[in-house]
Design a protein around this motif. Structure first.
Motif, short mmCIF file in Angstrom:
data_model
loop_
_atom_site.label_atom_id
_atom_site.label_comp_id
_atom_site.label_asym_id
_atom_site.label_seq_id
_atom_site.Cartn_x
_atom_site.Cartn_y
_atom_site.Cartn_z
N ALA A 1 15.26 9.77 -5.27
CA ALA A 1 14.97 8.59 -6.09
C ALA A 1 16.20 7.70 -6.17
N SER A 2 17.38 8.32 -6.23
CA SER A 2 18.63 7.56 -6.25
C SER A 2 18.82 6.77 -4.95
N ALA A 3 18.53 7.42 -3.82
CA ALA A 3 18.65 6.74 -2.52
C ALA A 3 17.67 5.57 -2.43
N GLU B 1 6.76 11.90 0.34
CA GLU B 1 6.47 10.56 -0.18
C GLU B 1 7.75 9.74 -0.32
N TYR B 2 8.81 10.37 -0.85
CA TYR B 2 10.07 9.65 -1.01
C TYR B 2 10.67 9.29 0.35
N SER B 3 10.52 10.19 1.30
CA SER B 3 11.02 9.89 2.65
C SER B 3 10.32 8.66 3.23
N LEU B 4 9.01 8.58 2.99
CA LEU B 4 8.24 7.42 3.45
C LEU B 4 8.71 6.15 2.75
N SER C 1 0.82 -1.22 0.00
CA SER C 1 0.00 0.00 0.00
C SER C 1 0.84 1.26 0.00
N HIS C 2 2.06 1.18 0.55
CA HIS C 2 2.89 2.37 0.65
C HIS C 2 4.00 2.43 -0.40
N LEU C 3 4.37 1.27 -0.95
CA LEU C 3 5.48 1.24 -1.90
C LEU C 3 5.04 0.93 -3.32
N SER C 4 3.75 0.73 -3.55
CA SER C 4 3.28 0.42 -4.90
C SER C 4 3.54 1.60 -5.82
N ILE C 5 3.80 1.27 -7.07
CA ILE C 5 4.12 2.32 -8.04
C ILE C 5 2.91 3.20 -8.34
N SER C 6 1.70 2.70 -8.09
CA SER C 6 0.50 3.50 -8.35
C SER C 6 0.46 4.73 -7.46
N ALA C 7 1.01 4.61 -6.24
CA ALA C 7 1.03 5.76 -5.34
C ALA C 7 1.94 6.85 -5.87
N TYR C 8 2.99 6.44 -6.57
CA TYR C 8 3.88 7.44 -7.17
C TYR C 8 3.24 8.06 -8.40
N LYS C 9 2.61 7.22 -9.21
CA LYS C 9 2.07 7.72 -10.47
C LYS C 9 0.90 8.67 -10.29
N GLN D 1 -0.76 17.85 -16.39
CA GLN D 1 -0.01 18.96 -15.81
C GLN D 1 -0.67 19.49 -14.54
N SER D 2 -2.01 19.46 -14.50
CA SER D 2 -2.68 19.98 -13.31
C SER D 2 -2.35 19.13 -12.09
N LEU D 3 -2.27 17.80 -12.27
CA LEU D 3 -1.91 16.94 -11.15
C LEU D 3 -0.46 17.16 -10.75
N LYS D 4 0.40 17.38 -11.74
CA LYS D 4 1.80 17.66 -11.43
C LYS D 4 1.94 18.93 -10.61
N ASP D 5 1.16 19.93 -11.00
CA ASP D 5 1.25 21.20 -10.28
C ASP D 5 0.73 21.05 -8.86
N ALA D 6 -0.26 20.15 -8.68
CA ALA D 6 -0.84 19.97 -7.34
C ALA D 6 0.12 19.27 -6.39
N ALA D 7 1.01 18.47 -6.96
CA ALA D 7 1.98 17.76 -6.12
C ALA D 7 3.16 18.67 -5.85
N THR D 8 3.19 19.29 -4.71
CA THR D 8 4.28 20.20 -4.37
C THR D 8 5.55 19.43 -4.11
N LYS D 9 6.65 20.18 -4.09
CA LYS D 9 7.94 19.56 -3.82
C LYS D 9 7.97 18.93 -2.43
N ASP D 10 7.33 19.59 -1.49
CA ASP D 10 7.30 19.05 -0.13
C ASP D 10 6.55 17.73 -0.07
N GLU D 11 5.46 17.63 -0.83
CA GLU D 11 4.69 16.39 -0.82
C GLU D 11 5.48 15.26 -1.45
N ILE D 12 6.17 15.57 -2.55
CA ILE D 12 6.98 14.54 -3.20
C ILE D 12 8.13 14.12 -2.29
N ALA D 13 8.74 15.09 -1.63
CA ALA D 13 9.83 14.77 -0.69
C ALA D 13 9.32 13.91 0.46
#
Length: 606
Positions: free
Chosen positions: A379-381, A316-319, A282-290, A302-314
């Motif tokens: 993403a590299s980490a 998610e990656y931290s999780l 549930s937390h590592l599935s690729i659908s959550a990233y997509k 593009q609207s979904l991309k704009d909605a995902a702020t850098k903090d939210e992406i960070a």
């Protein structure tokens, strides 16, 4: 009156004045040394902080029963964390007072030195006492706030430790420790283990867990952890009392789950992976990233991309990084391999094989999507951790293959391997040296243990570009700036050449003499490397390449093999004079001579 006493203690025990706090704690211990007062106090606390209402400890105490039936409750609604701190500290003091009534004895002896003071037995007088206390220890307010409130965490630790001491001193009969009581206490301990490291209570929580676990075996050193024994029940309680997936990394349930999986043995987690897998998937599935970068059909939005702020992406990656590290830790436990390769008679055969295949497939479904290249440092980490996790899984599969290959074959499906090899190929160009090294090691394990010649030929047929570019990339890695990567690439190339040679004898696919000549020339350059370990590794690879030509196949294959050996012979003699130390070249020439002797005998025998 007892309600007023508890209210006063609750207020004073949280005072900012040290003397007031010490006096309140002393009074709690004195209260715990008195049977009637303790029973009444526990009755009040149980009626307010447990779902079970009144407990049956006061059946013979008519005065207190009447008092509490007539007294209105002063606390309504969900209690605050501050309120639960006072409750836990009162319970802690009462339980400590029941174990040592020195404070109460000293006060009463000042009144009458001949007074005979009975030992308190309120804790063991009724099973309801430990039930009520254990229920308060895992109260929803406690577990929901213990990871963000250090004072609450320490109060819970003190109260839990006091309760375990009651049990270890024989105050509570073993028969009164029902599974519900045990689970309640283990829930509190698990949430304590999930508290931030800066609280400084992890060692204390582990000590309490060890003491509690020892009650079942009589020896703390050899006692199995009760977290392992009651793993399924604890995990069910954590998930059932928390919101549905996905969780945030700061959620108490997430921290408790992390602590539970880290504290239990790999065998425990592996045997119950059907319950654990949904948490990771549930937390590592690729659908959550997509969902942050594309529509449900995969197209960019593009609207979904704009909605995902850098903090939210960070975030998610931290999780993801945290969870991948957790999964890698679980797989690194040696006992996890027991779930993939049990000892004879350890598990039911049919049930085990289903569980083993499910675990392998589930882990691969979690890891592989996170190995796919994406831009960015986080993403590299994540790729590095995913590669380490895959290595752990393949290592366990390798052990299983060594012990079970005659019965069960390779544990990975050919379709999985066909998908895995291209993903690993792409990671050979990762900017992180550790990722490149781990990828080479994983590739070696896959080529050596998992890929049959039929599967290899099929991959070559359906995805020739991957195979045709794989060995040149491995050759390039022999010039990597990090020696561990060079060593790993050399070993992977050896496995690749062995498999390609075997596949060529059974299919129309062949690397060709010119490709092998370029490969040999590059390897002979590496054979003159200043590093002796690199020299030895390359020598092993060239020796294996020569020995491969001695394998008996068709007459046509033997003719090709002879051409390969003659080419290797020419290349070695050309390189011999240019090497600083030609000892390895001379050893290789000896192997070439051994091949010619073998080939002559074979020709004569034919």
């Amino acid at each position: 009156m007892i309600r007023s006493i508890i209210a006063t203690l609750s207020q004073n025990i949280l005072s900012e004045e040290k003397e007031v706090v010490e006096a309140a704690l002393a009074n709690c211990r004195i209260l715990g040394a008195n049977n009637h007062g303790s029973k009444a106090a526990l009755e009040v606390l149980a009626s307010k902080y447990t779902d079970g209402g009144r407990i049956d400890t006061l059946a013979d105490d008519k005065v207190f029963v009447g008092e509490m039936q007539s007294a209105p409750s002063t606390i309504t609604g969900e209690p605050s964390p501050r309120e639960m701190i006072s409750v836990l500290l009162i319970l802690d003091g009462m339980m400590k007072g029941s174990l040592s009534n020195e404070d109460a004895t000293a006060i009463l002896h000042e009144i009458d030195s001949n007074l005979d003071i009975p030992s308190p037995d309120w804790f063991r007088s009724s099973p309801s006492s430990v039930v009520a206390i254990s229920t308060i220890l895992c109260h929803s307010t406690v577990i929901d706030n213990v990871s963000t409130n250090s004072s609450l965490a320490w109060a819970l630790l003190d109260a839990t430790q006091a309760c375990v001491e009651q049990i270890s001193h024989g105050v509570v009969p073993k028969m009164d420790l029902t599974e519900n009581v045990i689970i309640n206490m283990l829930i509190g301990i698990t949430y304590l283990l999930g508290c931030p490291g800066e609280y400084g209570l992890s060692s204390g929580a582990m000590s309490v867990l060890g003491a509690f676990s020892s009650q079942g075996s009589g020896s703390e050193e050899n006692a199995p952890s009760l977290l392992d024994v009651h793993f399924r029940s604890i995990l069910s309680r954590i998930t059932s009392s928390a919101p549905s997936f996905p969780w945030k990394q700061s959620d108490p349930a997430f921290l408790a789950m992390d602590a539970l999986l880290r504290s239990c043995s790999g065998c425990t987690v592996g045997c119950n992976f059907n319950m654990v897998a949904p948490f990771f998937i549930s937390h590592l599935s690729i659908s959550a990233y997509k969902k942050n970068t594309s529509d449900s059909d995969g197209s960019n939005n593009q609207s979904l991309k704009d909605a995902a702020t850098k903090d939210e992406i960070a975030e998610e990656y931290s999780l993801r990084i945290s969870l991948m590290a957790l999964l890698q830790t679980v797989l690194s436990d040696e006992s996890f391999s027991h779930t993939l390769d049990p000892r004879p008679g350890e598990f039911s055969s049919a049930a085990f094989m289903y569980s083993s295949q499910f675990t392998t497939d589930a882990v691969l479904s979690i890891v592989l999507p996170n190995l796919v290249w994406r831009a960015g440092g986080m993403a590299s980490a994540l790729r590095k951790l995913a590669a380490a996790t895959l290595y752990c899984l393949l290592s366990h599969c390798q052990k299983k293959e060594h012990t079970q290959h005659q019965q069960n074959g390779a544990p990975l499906h050919p379709e999985t391997i066909a998908h895995l090899v291209p993903v690993l190929h792409s990671n050979l160009e990762d900017t992180e040296s550790t990722t490149r090294e781990l990828t080479c090691v994983c590739l070696s394990l896959v080529l050596e243990e998992q890929v049959s010649t039929e599967t290899f030929s099929k991959i070559w047929e359906t995805n020739a570009r991957v195979i045709d570019t794989l060995y040149p990339r491995l050759l390039e890695l022999l010039d990597d700036c990090h020696d561990p990567v060079r060593m790993a690439a050399c070993i992977a190339l050896e496995k690749f050449l062995a498999l390609a040679h075997a596949a060529a004898a059974k299919s129309s696919f062949d690397l060709g003499l010119s490709s092998l000549e370029n490969t040999t020339a590059s390897l002979l350059i590496q054979l003159d490397d200043p590093d002796q370990e690199i020299q030895a590794c390359v020598f092993q690879l060239l020796s294996a390449l020569i020995e491969l030509q001695s394998q008996e196949f068709t007459r046509e294959c033997r003719a090709k093999n002879k051409d390969v050996v003659e080419m290797i012979d020419r290349q070695i003699r050309m390189s011999l004079n240019s090497h600083q130390d030609g000892s390895y070249c001379r050893l290789l020439l000896q192997k070439v001579e051994e091949y010619h002797v073998w080939e002559s005998k074979e020709r004569a025998g034919a």
